[in-house]
Design a protein around this motif. Structure first.
Motif, mmCIF file in Angstrom:
data_model
loop_
_atom_site.group_PDB
_atom_site.id
_atom_site.type_symbol
_atom_site.label_atom_id
_atom_site.label_comp_id
_atom_site.label_asym_id
_atom_site.label_seq_id
_atom_site.Cartn_x
_atom_site.Cartn_y
_atom_site.Cartn_z
ATOM 1 N N ALA A 9 0.841 -1.198 0.000
ATOM 2 C CA ALA A 9 0.000 0.000 0.000
ATOM 3 C C ALA A 9 0.871 1.241 0.000
ATOM 4 C CB ALA A 9 -0.915 0.007 1.221
ATOM 5 N N ASP A 62 -4.639 2.124 -4.564
ATOM 6 C CA ASP A 62 -5.432 1.155 -3.813
ATOM 7 C C ASP A 62 -4.494 0.164 -3.132
ATOM 8 O OD1 ASP A 62 -7.790 2.310 -4.694
ATOM 9 O OD2 ASP A 62 -8.059 0.887 -6.344
ATOM 10 N N THR A 63 -4.872 -0.277 -1.944
ATOM 11 C CA THR A 63 -4.115 -1.316 -1.258
ATOM 12 C C THR A 63 -4.261 -2.619 -2.032
ATOM 13 O OG1 THR A 63 -4.408 -0.266 0.879
ATOM 14 C CG2 THR A 63 -3.934 -2.634 0.898
#
Length: 175
Positions: free
Chosen positions: A157, A162-163
């Motif tokens: 991340a 976006d993770t």
């Protein structure tokens, strides 16, 4: 009246049918240790396997026993030529010369990266500012038979992206 009852029963039966989404885990290749030349994982809960071709193999594994105590490099991609969506995953480890767990928290030894052209994000566990955790587990390391296999999971991340959660990863490759 008899036709109406049959029609009502048929409609009632059809309304109970629901197509289930396939289990993403069932879409992955099995976790083997036979040199089956397979790779798969869940990427943010969705099945992810190599697909497409850009002129090079979409799944390659290289191992060099003479550099840095043993270096493993796994490079995998999937491409949709119609939309030009491209994603690649790279797993890398040095000082790898036996079975066991290699943590992505030690970025001098083991790293993971993912590139997703669609969302314009590149995440590499070795880059400053990238949160990373996870591990690569080598379950078979057999240079005589030319087989390397294992499992992996990781989270990457960074701000603005976006993770990425990769779980249930597995690979099995004949070198």
């Amino acid at each position: 009246m008899k036709h109406a009852t049959l029609l009502l029963a048929a409609l009632l039966g059809l309304s109970q049918c629901r197509k289930k989404d396939p289990d993403p885990l069932s879409q992955l290749p099995p976790a083997t240790q036979t040199g089956a030349n397979t790779f798969g994982c869940l990427l943010n809960g969705q099945a992810w396997t190599p697909q497409g071709n850009s002129g090079t193999s979409n799944y390659s594994v290289a191992y060099c026993c003479t550099a840095d105590g043993g270096v493993l490099d796994i490079a995998v991609y999937r491409i949709n030529s119609a939309t030009q969506d491209y994603q690649h995953i790279i797993l890398f480890s040095r000082q790898l010369n036996k079975t066991g767990a290699y943590n992505f928290t030690n970025t001098n030894q083991t790293s993971a990266s993912i590139n997703d052209r669609k969302n314009g994000c590149y995440l590499d566990s070795q880059d400053v500012g990238v949160f990373h955790k996870g591990q690569l587990v080598i379950t078979r390391f057999d240079l005589q038979a030319g087989i390397i296999a294992g499992t992996f999971d990781f989270v990457l991340a960074k701000p603005g992206c976006d993770t990425v959660r990769v779980t249930k990863g597995r690979f099995d490759k004949k070198l």
